[in-house]
Design a protein around this motif. Structure first.
Motif, PDB file in Angstrom:
ATOM      1  N   GLY A  61       0.802  -1.216   0.000  1.00 23.68           N
ATOM      2  CA  GLY A  61       0.000   0.000   0.000  1.00 23.68           C
ATOM      3  C   GLY A  61       0.836   1.267   0.000  1.00 23.68           C
ATOM      4  O   GLY A  61       0.428   2.279   0.582  1.00 23.68           O
ATOM      5  N   GLY A  62       1.999   1.214  -0.615  1.00 25.69           N
ATOM      6  CA  GLY A  62       2.846   2.396  -0.709  1.00 25.69           C
ATOM      7  C   GLY A  62       3.697   2.680   0.514  1.00 25.69           C
ATOM      8  O   GLY A  62       4.404   3.689   0.549  1.00 25.69           O
ATOM      9  N   ARG A  63       3.657   1.811   1.520  1.00 23.76           N
ATOM     10  CA  ARG A  63       4.469   1.974   2.724  1.00 23.76           C
ATOM     11  C   ARG A  63       5.265   0.689   2.968  1.00 23.76           C
ATOM     12  O   ARG A  63       4.743  -0.413   2.768  1.00 23.76           O
ATOM     13  N   PRO A  64       6.515   0.801   3.426  1.00 27.28           N
ATOM     14  CA  PRO A  64       7.296  -0.408   3.716  1.00 27.28           C
ATOM     15  C   PRO A  64       6.583  -1.303   4.713  1.00 27.28           C
ATOM     16  O   PRO A  64       5.923  -0.805   5.637  1.00 27.28           O
ATOM     17  N   ILE A  65       6.719  -2.598   4.557  1.00 28.73           N
ATOM     18  CA  ILE A  65       6.080  -3.504   5.526  1.00 28.73           C
ATOM     19  C   ILE A  65       6.630  -3.247   6.920  1.00 28.73           C
ATOM     20  O   ILE A  65       5.933  -3.443   7.922  1.00 28.73           O
ATOM     21  N   LEU A  66       7.861  -2.747   7.015  1.00 30.19           N
ATOM     22  CA  LEU A  66       8.427  -2.376   8.311  1.00 30.19           C
ATOM     23  C   LEU A  66       7.570  -1.303   8.985  1.00 30.19           C
ATOM     24  O   LEU A  66       7.340  -1.344  10.202  1.00 30.19           O
ATOM     25  N   TRP A  67       7.088  -0.348   8.232  1.00 34.09           N
ATOM     26  CA  TRP A  67       6.200   0.690   8.768  1.00 34.09           C
ATOM     27  C   TRP A  67       4.930   0.071   9.347  1.00 34.09           C
ATOM     28  O   TRP A  67       4.476   0.456  10.435  1.00 34.09           O
ATOM     29  N   HIS A  68       4.353  -0.889   8.634  1.00 32.99           N
ATOM     30  CA  HIS A  68       3.150  -1.563   9.113  1.00 32.99           C
ATOM     31  C   HIS A  68       3.414  -2.258  10.456  1.00 32.99           C
ATOM     32  O   HIS A  68       2.570  -2.227  11.358  1.00 32.99           O
ATOM     33  N   ILE A  69       4.585  -2.901  10.566  1.00 30.44           N
ATOM     34  CA  ILE A  69       4.926  -3.620  11.797  1.00 30.44           C
ATOM     35  C   ILE A  69       5.067  -2.651  12.964  1.00 30.44           C
ATOM     36  O   ILE A  69       4.550  -2.894  14.061  1.00 30.44           O
ATOM     37  N   LEU A  70       5.736  -1.528  12.740  1.00 28.65           N
ATOM     38  CA  LEU A  70       5.880  -0.535  13.801  1.00 28.65           C
ATOM     39  C   LEU A  70       4.520   0.036  14.211  1.00 28.65           C
ATOM     40  O   LEU A  70       4.273   0.289  15.392  1.00 28.65           O
ATOM     41  N   LYS A  71       3.636   0.225  13.246  1.00 27.00           N
ATOM     42  CA  LYS A  71       2.290   0.724  13.568  1.00 27.00           C
ATOM     43  C   LYS A  71       1.523  -0.282  14.427  1.00 27.00           C
ATOM     44  O   LYS A  71       0.766   0.112  15.326  1.00 27.00           O
ATOM     45  N   ILE A  72       1.707  -1.579  14.166  1.00 19.99           N
ATOM     46  CA  ILE A  72       1.032  -2.606  14.966  1.00 19.99           C
ATOM     47  C   ILE A  72       1.486  -2.507  16.417  1.00 19.99           C
ATOM     48  O   ILE A  72       0.667  -2.480  17.347  1.00 19.99           O
ATOM     49  N   TYR A  73       2.803  -2.454  16.630  1.00 17.38           N
ATOM     50  CA  TYR A  73       3.316  -2.365  18.001  1.00 17.38           C
ATOM     51  C   TYR A  73       2.902  -1.049  18.661  1.00 17.38           C
ATOM     52  O   TYR A  73       2.531  -1.019  19.839  1.00 17.38           O
ATOM     53  N   SER A  74       2.979   0.037  17.910  1.00 17.60           N
ATOM     54  CA  SER A  74       2.634   1.346  18.462  1.00 17.60           C
ATOM     55  C   SER A  74       1.184   1.392  18.928  1.00 17.60           C
ATOM     56  O   SER A  74       0.865   2.026  19.942  1.00 17.60           O
ATOM     57  N   HIS A  75       0.312   0.709  18.211  1.00 14.43           N
ATOM     58  CA  HIS A  75      -1.102   0.651  18.596  1.00 14.43           C
ATOM     59  C   HIS A  75      -1.272   0.050  19.980  1.00 14.43           C
ATOM     60  O   HIS A  75      -2.223   0.379  20.698  1.00 14.43           O
ATOM     61  N   HIS A  76      -0.325  -0.822  20.362  1.00  8.39           N
ATOM     62  CA  HIS A  76      -0.397  -1.471  21.672  1.00  8.39           C
ATOM     63  C   HIS A  76       0.530  -0.805  22.691  1.00  8.39           C
ATOM     64  O   HIS A  76       0.852  -1.394  23.730  1.00  8.39           O
ATOM     65  N   GLY A  77       0.964   0.406  22.381  1.00 11.11           N
ATOM     66  CA  GLY A  77       1.710   1.196  23.358  1.00 11.11           C
ATOM     67  C   GLY A  77       3.204   0.997  23.368  1.00 11.11           C
ATOM     68  O   GLY A  77       3.893   1.506  24.269  1.00 11.11           O
ATOM     69  N   ILE A  78       3.736   0.283  22.392  1.00 12.99           N
ATOM     70  CA  ILE A  78       5.188   0.075  22.314  1.00 12.99           C
ATOM     71  C   ILE A  78       5.729   0.966  21.202  1.00 12.99           C
ATOM     72  O   ILE A  78       5.389   0.786  20.032  1.00 12.99           O
ATOM     73  N   ASN A  79       6.571   1.909  21.578  1.00 11.46           N
ATOM     74  CA  ASN A  79       7.063   2.912  20.627  1.00 11.46           C
ATOM     75  C   ASN A  79       8.578   3.038  20.604  1.00 11.46           C
ATOM     76  O   ASN A  79       9.122   3.922  19.940  1.00 11.46           O
TER      77      ASN A  79
END
Length: 256
Positions: free
Chosen positions: A29-47
């Motif tokens: 979707g135009g974003r690195p899969i790494l970005w998607h993974i970081l967004k998943i963790y960030s959603h659960h409070g890990i940044n």
């Protein structure tokens, strides 16, 4: 808590893409899969992230160095030699990028970031090529309850072909692409104690081999069963499926 992302492999099974860039930088979707993974963790409070770079790791560093440019509208005033960023998108992330070598094993990559985990009693770890709607916070709570050194996420991948229930030559049941075919596998989302690093003695070793096997033999590994969505990006077929899910507007891993 910190999350470690293993992002240094060669990605040979996706060579159509990884000949030009590291697998974690292959876009969905135009974003690195790494970005998607970081967004998943960030959603659960890990940044707070530690990314173990290797093959073409400079591309990952350049991506984060220019993150505002990638994510924002920009005006370049060439005459004034000035840049103006419009509507910048900020993430609450702290990203540490460590060069762990091109040919280092997954265990060796973890060993090389030991000093960055010195103050942690627990950390998350995953690979830079898979997404899920996994409840990360629930895996952490489970890990703390059982008190062992390793929690791995057990998943049931969807089969590629239809399954048959046979009685001799008579087909009794048919299921199109059954999920998991009854088996559980390692889904690659871990919660770990830094004590596991003591099991790694060779930079070339794979964490999934001797270290994890020894920990399993000592009953230090517990499985968190995830029955929701999970999908790695190992092949072009996998990438196409993820692209289709994202384009549909209902990507299961987009929980943010």
């Amino acid at each position: 808590m910190k999350a470690v992302i293993l992002a240094g492999g060669l990605g040979t099974r996706l060579s159509e893409e990884t000949g030009l860039r590291p697998k974690p930088m292959v876009e969905i979707g135009g974003r690195p899969i790494l970005w998607h993974i970081l967004k998943i963790y960030s959603h659960h409070g890990i940044n707070d992230f530690i990314i173990c770079c290797g093959y073409k790791g400079y591309m990952i560093k350049e991506y984060f160095a220019n993150y505002f440019l990638h994510m924002s509208d920009v005006t370049f005033d060439m005459q004034e030699n000035r840049m103006e960023v419009h509507q910048s998108v900020a993430e609450p992330w702290r990203v540490t990028l460590i060069d762990t070598g091109d040919n280092t094993g997954t265990g060796g990559r973890l060993a090389r970031i030991r000093k960055y985990l010195a103050d942690e009693d627990t950390f998350c770890m995953t690979y830079g090529d898979g997404v899920s709607d996994l409840d990360i916070r629930a895996t952490i709570d489970f890990h703390r309850r059982h008190g062992k050194n390793v929690t791995l996420t057990a998943v049931q991948p969807q089969a590629r072909f239809g399954g048959l229930g046979l009685d001799g030559s008579t087909v009794r049941t048919f299921q199109e692409k059954p999920k998991g075919e009854g088996g559980w596998i390692n889904g690659g989302f871990f919660v770990l104690s830094p004590k596991v690093l003591d099991e790694i003695h060779d930079p070339s070793c794979m964490f999934e081999n001797e270290p994890l096997q020894q920990l399993t033999a000592r009953n230090e590994v517990q499985a968190f069963f995830h029955r929701g969505f999970w999908q790695p990006m190992d092949t072009v077929r996998d990438k196409q499926r993820l692209e289709e899910l994202w384009a549909s507007g209902s990507a299961p891993w987009k929980t943010w």
